[in-house]
Design an enzyme around this catalytic site. Sequence first.
Site, short mmCIF file in Angstrom:
data_model
loop_
_atom_site.label_atom_id
_atom_site.label_comp_id
_atom_site.label_asym_id
_atom_site.label_seq_id
_atom_site.Cartn_x
_atom_site.Cartn_y
_atom_site.Cartn_z
CB SER A 50 -3.94 -7.52 1.81
OG SER A 50 -3.73 -6.76 3.00
CG ASP A 82 -7.50 -8.75 -1.65
OD1 ASP A 82 -7.67 -9.28 -2.54
OD2 ASP A 82 -7.14 -7.81 -1.24
CG HIS A 83 -3.92 -9.70 -3.96
ND1 HIS A 83 -3.91 -9.81 -5.45
CD2 HIS A 83 -4.94 -8.83 -4.12
CE1 HIS A 83 -4.59 -8.99 -5.91
NE2 HIS A 83 -5.34 -8.10 -5.37
CG ASP A 104 -2.01 -12.23 -7.48
OD1 ASP A 104 -1.55 -12.70 -8.36
OD2 ASP A 104 -1.91 -11.24 -6.86
CD GLU A 134 -4.20 -10.69 -10.15
OE1 GLU A 134 -4.67 -10.62 -9.05
OE2 GLU A 134 -3.32 -10.07 -10.81
CG HIS A 180 -4.22 -3.27 -5.99
ND1 HIS A 180 -3.62 -4.30 -7.01
CD2 HIS A 180 -5.26 -3.74 -5.83
CE1 HIS A 180 -4.22 -5.61 -6.79
NE2 HIS A 180 -5.40 -5.19 -6.30
N GLY A 181 -4.71 1.22 -5.65
CA GLY A 181 -4.19 2.57 -4.73
C GLY A 181 -5.07 3.64 -5.37
N GLY A 209 -8.76 -3.13 -7.44
CA GLY A 209 -8.52 -1.68 -7.55
C GLY A 209 -9.67 -0.79 -8.20
CG ASP A 232 -7.41 -1.81 1.02
OD1 ASP A 232 -7.81 -0.94 2.08
OD2 ASP A 232 -6.34 -2.29 1.00
P1 13P Z 1 -8.00 -0.56 -3.93
O1 13P Z 1 -7.48 -0.37 -3.05
O2 13P Z 1 -7.55 0.17 -5.27
O3 13P Z 1 -9.72 -0.27 -3.82
O4 13P Z 1 -7.92 -2.39 -4.42
C1 13P Z 1 -8.23 -3.15 -3.54
C2 13P Z 1 -8.13 -4.51 -4.05
O5 13P Z 1 -8.43 -4.67 -5.10
C3 13P Z 1 -7.88 -5.35 -3.14
O6 13P Z 1 -7.76 -6.67 -3.55
O1 G3H Z 2 -4.69 -5.68 -2.99
C1 G3H Z 2 -4.44 -4.70 -2.45
C2 G3H Z 2 -4.73 -4.17 -1.29
O2 G3H Z 2 -5.05 -2.70 -1.44
C3 G3H Z 2 -3.84 -4.67 0.04
O3 G3H Z 2 -2.92 -3.87 0.03
O4 G3H Z 2 -1.07 -5.40 1.38
O5 G3H Z 2 -1.05 -2.88 1.65
O6 G3H Z 2 -2.89 -4.14 2.70
P1 G3H Z 2 -1.95 -4.26 1.52
ZN ZN Z 3 -6.54 -6.79 -5.40
#
Ligand code: 13P
Ligand code: G3H
Ligand code: ZN
Length: 284
Positions: A50, A82-83, A104, A134, A180-181, A209, A232
């Site tokens: 990320s 990622d993103h 994204d 996305e 996410h989270g 997420g 994550d």
């Molecule tokens: P979570 O942290 O909710 O599992 O999401 C992870 C995610 O989507 C990373 O792009």
């Molecule tokens: O896309 C969401 C992930 O949980 C990444 O989060 O940027 O804090 O590593 P982060």
């Molecule tokens: Zn994500």
Amino acid sequence: MPLVTGKELLEKAVKGNYAVGAFNCNNMEIVQAIIAAAEAENAPVFIQASQGAIKYAGLDYIISLVHTAAKKTFVPVCLHLDHGTDFKQVVQCIAKGFSSVMFDGSKYSLEENIAITKKIVEIAQAAGVSVEAELGRIGGTEDDISVSDRDAMLTDPADVQYFVEQTGVDSLAVAIGTAHGQYKAEPKLDFDRLAQIQKLVDIPIVMHGSSGVPDKDVQKAISLGVRKVNIDTNIREAFVKGVKDVLNKNPQEIDPRKILGPAREAMTEIVREKIRVFGSSGKA
Ligand code: 13P
Ligand code: G3H
Ligand code: ZN
């Protein structure tokens, strides 16, 4: 083995009706845990970085860690951004050896998102790298928003076909009620929306997420076309619990290896569980 592209992993998942786990990494122990789990389950995996991971560990460290892991293992590994939100950074990841990138563009208008995503697809394709985009906006569980605002963020099926045709992306991340989270309450996924989207496109669908989404809901989403599932938060939780368990038992411990080793094992366990839920066990 060398890194494989996201497209290759997901094409096999489409044929086999399962999803590939995409696990976020931030340090060496997390990369090792993901690989240990994938090997124990004989499963393909995405290891993804990320913006936060790149800021924390540095792009070059992440690339070296994942390239080393892939070289040493028999399971197929895709290194995925990622993103990605910055065009220049996405191009840099393509040039430096990622085998898949996400752009994204959810903060942009539909037409702007299409224009940037399309440019990235052109560059990525020439380099043999896959692209995830996305559509809609996948927020965070901390976002305190009304139901109507939340609905406005979900992927509009009316845009999906047009977006995919215009951009030529390899996979599509959709907003269907996940966030996410850590969830405050059990998430309510919009399966009707997902079913509608699945009918409109023939590329793999990505669910973000996914930590904290009940296994049965993840599996229902997979039955409706989700082929990449992002995790994550569950890894972070396992890491922290592993560290706390050691320090609670022995507050005097000062050897980082004795603290991080058990945390690595705890992360391996959760990644193995997820791989089994996704149906990708034995699919390496
Ligand atoms: P979570 O942290 O909710 O599992 O999401 C992870 C995610 O989507 C990373 O792009
Ligand atoms: O896309 C969401 C992930 O949980 C990444 O989060 O940027 O804090 O590593 P982060
Ligand atoms: Zn994500």
